[in-house]
Scaffold this motif. Structure first.
Motif, PDB file in Angstrom:
ATOM      1  N   PRO A   1       0.807  -1.234   0.000  1.00 52.86           N
ATOM      2  CA  PRO A   1       0.000   0.000   0.000  1.00 52.86           C
ATOM      3  C   PRO A   1       0.833   1.275   0.000  1.00 52.86           C
ATOM      4  O   PRO A   1       0.581   2.187  -0.787  1.00 52.86           O
ATOM      5  N   ILE A   2       1.856   1.337   0.850  1.00 49.27           N
ATOM      6  CA  ILE A   2       2.647   2.560   0.949  1.00 49.27           C
ATOM      7  C   ILE A   2       3.575   2.723  -0.253  1.00 49.27           C
ATOM      8  O   ILE A   2       3.852   3.836  -0.697  1.00 49.27           O
ATOM      9  N   LEU A   3       4.033   1.612  -0.832  1.00 50.81           N
ATOM     10  CA  LEU A   3       4.886   1.698  -2.015  1.00 50.81           C
ATOM     11  C   LEU A   3       4.093   2.154  -3.237  1.00 50.81           C
ATOM     12  O   LEU A   3       4.571   2.968  -4.036  1.00 50.81           O
ATOM     13  N   ILE A   4       2.876   1.638  -3.407  1.00 52.59           N
ATOM     14  CA  ILE A   4       2.026   2.086  -4.511  1.00 52.59           C
ATOM     15  C   ILE A   4       1.678   3.565  -4.332  1.00 52.59           C
ATOM     16  O   ILE A   4       1.690   4.337  -5.290  1.00 52.59           O
ATOM     17  N   ALA A   5       1.387   3.954  -3.098  1.00 51.96           N
ATOM     18  CA  ALA A   5       1.069   5.358  -2.821  1.00 51.96           C
ATOM     19  C   ALA A   5       2.236   6.263  -3.193  1.00 51.96           C
ATOM     20  O   ALA A   5       2.051   7.313  -3.820  1.00 51.96           O
ATOM     21  N   ALA A   6       3.448   5.867  -2.842  1.00 53.30           N
ATOM     22  CA  ALA A   6       4.631   6.671  -3.160  1.00 53.30           C
ATOM     23  C   ALA A   6       4.874   6.724  -4.661  1.00 53.30           C
ATOM     24  O   ALA A   6       5.152   7.791  -5.232  1.00 53.30           O
ATOM     25  N   GLY A   7       4.756   5.577  -5.333  1.00 55.69           N
ATOM     26  CA  GLY A   7       5.016   5.528  -6.764  1.00 55.69           C
ATOM     27  C   GLY A   7       4.058   6.369  -7.573  1.00 55.69           C
ATOM     28  O   GLY A   7       4.473   7.099  -8.486  1.00 55.69           O
ATOM     29  N   PHE A   8       2.772   6.320  -7.244  1.00 54.49           N
ATOM     30  CA  PHE A   8       1.777   7.041  -8.036  1.00 54.49           C
ATOM     31  C   PHE A   8       1.711   8.520  -7.682  1.00 54.49           C
ATOM     32  O   PHE A   8       1.399   9.343  -8.535  1.00 54.49           O
ATOM     33  N   SER A   9       2.004   8.876  -6.439  1.00 54.32           N
ATOM     34  CA  SER A   9       1.856  10.271  -6.045  1.00 54.32           C
ATOM     35  C   SER A   9       3.116  11.095  -6.278  1.00 54.32           C
ATOM     36  O   SER A   9       3.022  12.308  -6.468  1.00 54.32           O
ATOM     37  N   ILE A  10       4.314  10.446  -6.278  1.00 56.59           N
ATOM     38  CA  ILE A  10       5.554  11.234  -6.325  1.00 56.59           C
ATOM     39  C   ILE A  10       6.301  11.033  -7.652  1.00 56.59           C
ATOM     40  O   ILE A  10       6.199  11.851  -8.555  1.00 56.59           O
ATOM     41  N   CYS A  11       7.050   9.942  -7.776  1.00 55.46           N
ATOM     42  CA  CYS A  11       7.887   9.830  -8.991  1.00 55.46           C
ATOM     43  C   CYS A  11       8.152   8.381  -9.386  1.00 55.46           C
ATOM     44  O   CYS A  11       9.300   7.999  -9.630  1.00 55.46           O
ATOM     45  N   GLY A  12       7.117   7.581  -9.434  1.00 54.71           N
ATOM     46  CA  GLY A  12       7.224   6.254 -10.008  1.00 54.71           C
ATOM     47  C   GLY A  12       8.170   5.318  -9.278  1.00 54.71           C
ATOM     48  O   GLY A  12       8.233   5.282  -8.045  1.00 54.71           O
ATOM     49  N   ALA A  13       8.954   4.564 -10.069  1.00 58.64           N
ATOM     50  CA  ALA A  13       9.817   3.530  -9.506  1.00 58.64           C
ATOM     51  C   ALA A  13      10.886   4.098  -8.577  1.00 58.64           C
ATOM     52  O   ALA A  13      11.296   3.435  -7.622  1.00 58.64           O
ATOM     53  N   SER A  14      11.352   5.307  -8.843  1.00 59.20           N
ATOM     54  CA  SER A  14      12.354   5.919  -7.967  1.00 59.20           C
ATOM     55  C   SER A  14      11.795   6.135  -6.569  1.00 59.20           C
ATOM     56  O   SER A  14      12.467   5.882  -5.566  1.00 59.20           O
ATOM     57  N   ALA A  15      10.562   6.598  -6.483  1.00 58.37           N
ATOM     58  CA  ALA A  15       9.927   6.795  -5.184  1.00 58.37           C
ATOM     59  C   ALA A  15       9.685   5.466  -4.491  1.00 58.37           C
ATOM     60  O   ALA A  15       9.819   5.354  -3.262  1.00 58.37           O
ATOM     61  N   ILE A  16       9.328   4.442  -5.256  1.00 58.17           N
ATOM     62  CA  ILE A  16       9.124   3.117  -4.681  1.00 58.17           C
ATOM     63  C   ILE A  16      10.429   2.611  -4.071  1.00 58.17           C
ATOM     64  O   ILE A  16      10.451   2.078  -2.952  1.00 58.17           O
ATOM     65  N   GLY A  17      11.528   2.778  -4.798  1.00 61.32           N
ATOM     66  CA  GLY A  17      12.816   2.353  -4.276  1.00 61.32           C
ATOM     67  C   GLY A  17      13.214   3.112  -3.031  1.00 61.32           C
ATOM     68  O   GLY A  17      13.737   2.539  -2.074  1.00 61.32           O
ATOM     69  N   ALA A  18      12.974   4.425  -3.015  1.00 62.43           N
ATOM     70  CA  ALA A  18      13.323   5.235  -1.849  1.00 62.43           C
ATOM     71  C   ALA A  18      12.475   4.859  -0.641  1.00 62.43           C
ATOM     72  O   ALA A  18      12.982   4.723   0.476  1.00 62.43           O
ATOM     73  N   MET A  19      11.181   4.676  -0.859  1.00 63.48           N
ATOM     74  CA  MET A  19      10.298   4.345   0.255  1.00 63.48           C
ATOM     75  C   MET A  19      10.564   2.935   0.777  1.00 63.48           C
ATOM     76  O   MET A  19      10.409   2.667   1.978  1.00 63.48           O
ATOM     77  N   SER A  20      10.965   2.035  -0.116  1.00 59.34           N
ATOM     78  CA  SER A  20      11.238   0.660   0.327  1.00 59.34           C
ATOM     79  C   SER A  20      12.422   0.605   1.272  1.00 59.34           C
ATOM     80  O   SER A  20      12.510  -0.292   2.121  1.00 59.34           O
ATOM     81  N   ALA A  21      13.338   1.572   1.165  1.00 57.44           N
ATOM     82  CA  ALA A  21      14.502   1.588   2.053  1.00 57.44           C
ATOM     83  C   ALA A  21      14.094   1.890   3.483  1.00 57.44           C
ATOM     84  O   ALA A  21      14.552   1.243   4.425  1.00 57.44           O
ATOM     85  N   VAL A  22      13.199   2.860   3.643  1.00 55.88           N
ATOM     86  CA  VAL A  22      12.816   3.253   4.993  1.00 55.88           C
ATOM     87  C   VAL A  22      11.782   2.293   5.589  1.00 55.88           C
ATOM     88  O   VAL A  22      11.689   2.145   6.808  1.00 55.88           O
ATOM     89  N   THR A  23      11.019   1.606   4.743  1.00 57.89           N
ATOM     90  CA  THR A  23      10.044   0.627   5.233  1.00 57.89           C
ATOM     91  C   THR A  23      10.612  -0.787   5.290  1.00 57.89           C
ATOM     92  O   THR A  23       9.938  -1.707   5.723  1.00 57.89           O
ATOM     93  N   ARG A  24      11.870  -0.931   4.808  1.00 61.23           N
ATOM     94  CA  ARG A  24      12.540  -2.236   4.774  1.00 61.23           C
ATOM     95  C   ARG A  24      11.699  -3.278   4.043  1.00 61.23           C
ATOM     96  O   ARG A  24      11.452  -4.386   4.531  1.00 61.23           O
ATOM     97  N   SER A  25      11.243  -2.903   2.848  1.00 55.11           N
ATOM     98  CA  SER A  25      10.367  -3.769   2.063  1.00 55.11           C
ATOM     99  C   SER A  25      11.147  -4.893   1.405  1.00 55.11           C
ATOM    100  O   SER A  25      12.320  -4.742   1.050  1.00 55.11           O
ATOM    101  N   LYS A  26      10.489  -6.005   1.208  1.00 50.55           N
ATOM    102  CA  LYS A  26      11.064  -7.123   0.471  1.00 50.55           C
ATOM    103  C   LYS A  26      11.003  -6.836  -1.026  1.00 50.55           C
ATOM    104  O   LYS A  26      10.191  -6.033  -1.486  1.00 50.55           O
ATOM    105  N   ASP A  27      11.870  -7.529  -1.795  1.00 48.32           N
ATOM    106  CA  ASP A  27      11.889  -7.327  -3.242  1.00 48.32           C
ATOM    107  C   ASP A  27      10.542  -7.657  -3.872  1.00 48.32           C
ATOM    108  O   ASP A  27      10.101  -6.987  -4.801  1.00 48.32           O
TER     109      ASP A  27
END
Length: 348
Positions: free
Chosen positions: A115-141
């Motif tokens: 949910p938070i990765l999709i929110a970041a990707g669609f609202s900010i800057c796509g895959a780059s935002a997903i990658g940045a947010m995954s670092a702070v949320t410690r998301s799995k690949d």
């Protein structure tokens, strides 16, 4: 090295595809190639064995370095030139889209941090935002794979759909550029969409889009702060339960950083672009050369990283479990398009 080499070769192929079909952004082509390679049984086995270390490193480390270099595209002077009404509208569109998408993702019970990765990707800057947010949320690949697929799909569709709607909606060049910059996800997709309407639309779209990119840092910081507080409460409860056994607190060891180091680097790059590589400090020729090299390096690094992320996508898995994520992604895309269109009308 094998995984790195394959990612580099795929980026070269994506570049050739972009040359042959300029409407397809290089980074979108890189993700698409990764998605194709990830579906072939023979290459799947290689991706899960000999290529896995290099692919995993590219998906994380190279993506973060590319995000740092993305900051060199941003000048605070250009953003200030938009005026406060436009800046406030951009922040509102990002915030509303992020909150609504996150809420819908949780309502649809998407797994993990999707949910938070999709929110970041669609609202900010796509895959780059997903990658940045995954670092702070410690998301799995695997949590990143579906959001990347969705922003790639919707961003690619935008290249063809938004220009077709320009005349029915009565948008002039500047308005169309503003709409594209506010609503399309990836920077490359913004360029590919806006350039169809000419240089005026392209210039407006790029500045607005890069202003959206700048919201990445505060959004990551907010999410990091919230996660840190939640983790602290959870760790304290866990430590209290183990205190009678004499176990030491792991609170400090497990806390995630509020702002990852590469986000600090991104902000530093913005300042360098604004005050050192701006007008006249280093000389136009020197500054132009530095920015050109940085832009090429960023494109290569992000191309390799996005190919790696795309190769983690498995359509068979998405077909079984991804329909809820697809609903969330399409709803978020429609929401940001409508909000952005309303913003354009408001700013006229």
């Amino acid at each position: 090295m094998p995984g790195f080499a394959v990612a580099g070769l795929a980026t070269l192929v994506a570049f050739l595809l972009h040359l042959a079909l300029p409407a397809i952004p290089l980074l979108t082509a890189a993700v698409g190639l990764g998605m194709i390679v990830g579906q072939i049984p023979a290459t799947q086995r290689l991706l899960d064995t000999v290529l896995k270390p290099g692919i995993a490193l590219a998906a994380r480390r190279l993506l973060r370095i590319g995000i740092v270099l993305l900051g060199l595209k941003l000048s605070l002077y250009d953003i200030a030139g938009l005026g406060w009404p436009t800046i406030i509208v951009i922040v509102l569109v990002v915030g509303i889209t992020f909150a609504a998408t996150l809420g819908l993702g949780r309502l649809m019970r998407l797994p993990g941090t999707q949910p938070i990765l999709i929110a970041a990707g669609f609202s900010i800057c796509g895959a780059s935002a997903i990658g940045a947010m995954s670092a702070v949320t410690r998301s799995k690949d695997e949590d990143q794979a579906t959001p990347v697929a969705l922003v790639t799909l919707c961003g690619t569709l935008a290249i063809f759909i938004l220009p077709a709607l320009r005349f029915p909606l009565g948008l002039d060049y500047a308005d169309f550029g503003l709409w594209v910059g506010l609503s399309v996800h990836d920077v490359g997709q913004v360029v590919a969409t806006a350039q169809i309407a000419g240089p005026t639309a392209l210039a407006a779209a790029v500045v607005v889009k890069l202003t959206r990119v700048l919201t990445l840092a505060p959004m990551v910081a907010i999410v990091g702060f919230v996660k840190r507080r939640r983790d602290r409460r959870a760790f304290r409860a866990e430590d209290q339960g183990r205190s009678s056994a004499g176990a030491e607190s792991t609170d400090r060891a497990k806390r995630p950083a509020i702002v990852p180091l590469f986000i600090v680097g991104f902000l530093a790059a913005v300042l360098v672009r604004t005050f050192l590589l701006g007008d006249g400090v280093m000389g136009a020729a020197v500054a132009g050369s530095v920015l050109s090299v940085a832009d090429t390096a960023q494109t290569i690094l992000l191309g390799m990283a996005l190919f790696a992320l795309g190769s983690n996508i498995r359509f068979a898995t998405l077909a079984r479990t991804g329909w809820r994520a697809l609903i969330v992604g399409l709803a978020s895309w429609l929401l940001i398009a409508l909000l952005s269109l309303a913003a354009v009308a408001l700013l006229r």
